[in-house]
Design a protein around this motif. Structure first.
Motif, mmCIF file in Angstrom:
data_model
loop_
_atom_site.group_PDB
_atom_site.id
_atom_site.type_symbol
_atom_site.label_atom_id
_atom_site.label_comp_id
_atom_site.label_asym_id
_atom_site.label_seq_id
_atom_site.Cartn_x
_atom_site.Cartn_y
_atom_site.Cartn_z
ATOM 1 N N ASN A 20 0.837 -1.198 0.000
ATOM 2 C CA ASN A 20 0.000 0.000 0.000
ATOM 3 C C ASN A 20 0.878 1.257 0.000
ATOM 4 O O ASN A 20 2.100 1.173 0.067
ATOM 5 C CB ASN A 20 -0.977 -0.010 1.183
ATOM 6 N N LYS A 21 0.227 2.417 -0.080
ATOM 7 C CA LYS A 21 0.951 3.702 -0.138
ATOM 8 C C LYS A 21 1.801 3.950 1.106
ATOM 9 O O LYS A 21 2.906 4.482 1.017
ATOM 10 C CB LYS A 21 -0.035 4.858 -0.310
ATOM 11 N N LEU A 22 1.284 3.589 2.264
ATOM 12 C CA LEU A 22 2.019 3.790 3.514
ATOM 13 C C LEU A 22 3.337 3.030 3.483
ATOM 14 O O LEU A 22 4.407 3.593 3.741
ATOM 15 C CB LEU A 22 1.163 3.358 4.705
ATOM 16 N N GLN A 23 3.278 1.755 3.152
ATOM 17 C CA GLN A 23 4.485 0.944 3.083
ATOM 18 C C GLN A 23 5.422 1.461 1.997
ATOM 19 O O GLN A 23 6.639 1.489 2.181
ATOM 20 C CB GLN A 23 4.120 -0.514 2.824
ATOM 21 N N TYR A 61 -1.578 8.408 6.184
ATOM 22 C CA TYR A 61 -2.320 7.345 5.491
ATOM 23 C C TYR A 61 -3.149 6.538 6.495
ATOM 24 O O TYR A 61 -2.856 5.371 6.769
ATOM 25 C CB TYR A 61 -1.348 6.424 4.737
ATOM 26 N N PRO A 62 -4.209 7.140 7.059
ATOM 27 C CA PRO A 62 -4.979 6.477 8.115
ATOM 28 C C PRO A 62 -5.774 5.248 7.643
ATOM 29 O O PRO A 62 -6.148 4.410 8.463
ATOM 30 C CB PRO A 62 -5.918 7.569 8.612
ATOM 31 N N ARG A 63 -6.010 5.116 6.357
ATOM 32 C CA ARG A 63 -6.784 3.984 5.861
ATOM 33 C C ARG A 63 -5.929 2.725 5.714
ATOM 34 O O ARG A 63 -6.456 1.631 5.546
ATOM 35 C CB ARG A 63 -7.428 4.344 4.528
ATOM 36 N N CYS A 64 -4.617 2.856 5.780
ATOM 37 C CA CYS A 64 -3.713 1.705 5.682
ATOM 38 C C CYS A 64 -3.452 1.137 7.074
ATOM 39 O O CYS A 64 -3.536 1.848 8.074
ATOM 40 C CB CYS A 64 -2.381 2.126 5.056
ATOM 41 N N LYS A 65 -3.117 -0.139 7.119
ATOM 42 C CA LYS A 65 -2.736 -0.759 8.389
ATOM 43 C C LYS A 65 -1.502 -0.026 8.914
ATOM 44 O O LYS A 65 -0.485 0.073 8.223
ATOM 45 C CB LYS A 65 -2.419 -2.236 8.183
ATOM 46 N N PRO A 66 -1.569 0.512 10.143
ATOM 47 C CA PRO A 66 -0.450 1.323 10.651
ATOM 48 C C PRO A 66 0.847 0.518 10.827
ATOM 49 O O PRO A 66 0.827 -0.667 11.140
ATOM 50 C CB PRO A 66 -0.952 1.837 12.000
ATOM 51 N N LEU A 67 1.949 1.215 10.638
ATOM 52 C CA LEU A 67 3.266 0.634 10.879
ATOM 53 C C LEU A 67 3.555 0.676 12.373
ATOM 54 O O LEU A 67 3.235 1.654 13.043
ATOM 55 C CB LEU A 67 4.343 1.429 10.147
ATOM 56 N N PHE A 85 8.624 -4.050 9.980
ATOM 57 C CA PHE A 85 8.476 -3.633 8.594
ATOM 58 C C PHE A 85 9.164 -4.681 7.739
ATOM 59 O O PHE A 85 10.371 -4.629 7.508
ATOM 60 C CB PHE A 85 9.083 -2.247 8.373
ATOM 61 N N GLU A 86 8.411 -5.660 7.294
ATOM 62 C CA GLU A 86 8.991 -6.827 6.636
ATOM 63 C C GLU A 86 9.329 -6.623 5.163
ATOM 64 O O GLU A 86 9.885 -7.508 4.537
ATOM 65 C CB GLU A 86 8.048 -8.027 6.776
ATOM 66 N N PHE A 87 9.057 -5.462 4.593
ATOM 67 C CA PHE A 87 9.275 -5.266 3.168
ATOM 68 C C PHE A 87 10.703 -4.858 2.827
ATOM 69 O O PHE A 87 11.109 -4.951 1.682
ATOM 70 C CB PHE A 87 8.266 -4.246 2.618
#
Length: 100
Positions: A20-23, A61-67, A85-87
């Motif tokens: 997603n955008k957050l990641q 980015y509140p709609r994404c799963k938070p980090l 943060f596994e990416f």
């Protein structure tokens, strides 16, 4: 080998497709730090800077799963690994200033 590092080197290894955008934005932030060198006395500030950036992006980015990121030191080798943060595999590696 030296006992206490004088600096820390930002090492970003691997990386997979973000979801997603957050990641994506956080991964881009970490890529921007790749190869940078910081004084060892600033280690806590560096860690806090990275964690605060994750919090800032969570709000953006509140709609994404938070980090939820933290740093862990797995052994006595002075390496500090970013967890949660596994990416990307981001490590603060010990470095030593050697005067010749």
């Amino acid at each position: 080998m030296k006992e206490t590092p004088t600096h820390y080197y930002c090492n970003l290894v691997g990386g997979i497709q973000t979801k997603n955008k957050l990641q994506e934005q956080f991964s881009c932030f970490l890529r921007g730090m790749e190869g940078e060198l910081y004084q060892a006395k600033e280690l806590d500030k560096i860690k806090e800077y990275i964690i605060e950036k994750a919090k800032e992006l969570n709000e953006e980015y509140p709609r994404c799963k938070p980090l939820s990121v933290t740093f862990t030191q797995y052994s006595d080798n002075n390496r500090h690994h970013l967890c949660g943060f596994e990416f990307d595999n981001f490590i603060l590696m010990p470095a030593y200033l050697i005067k010749l």
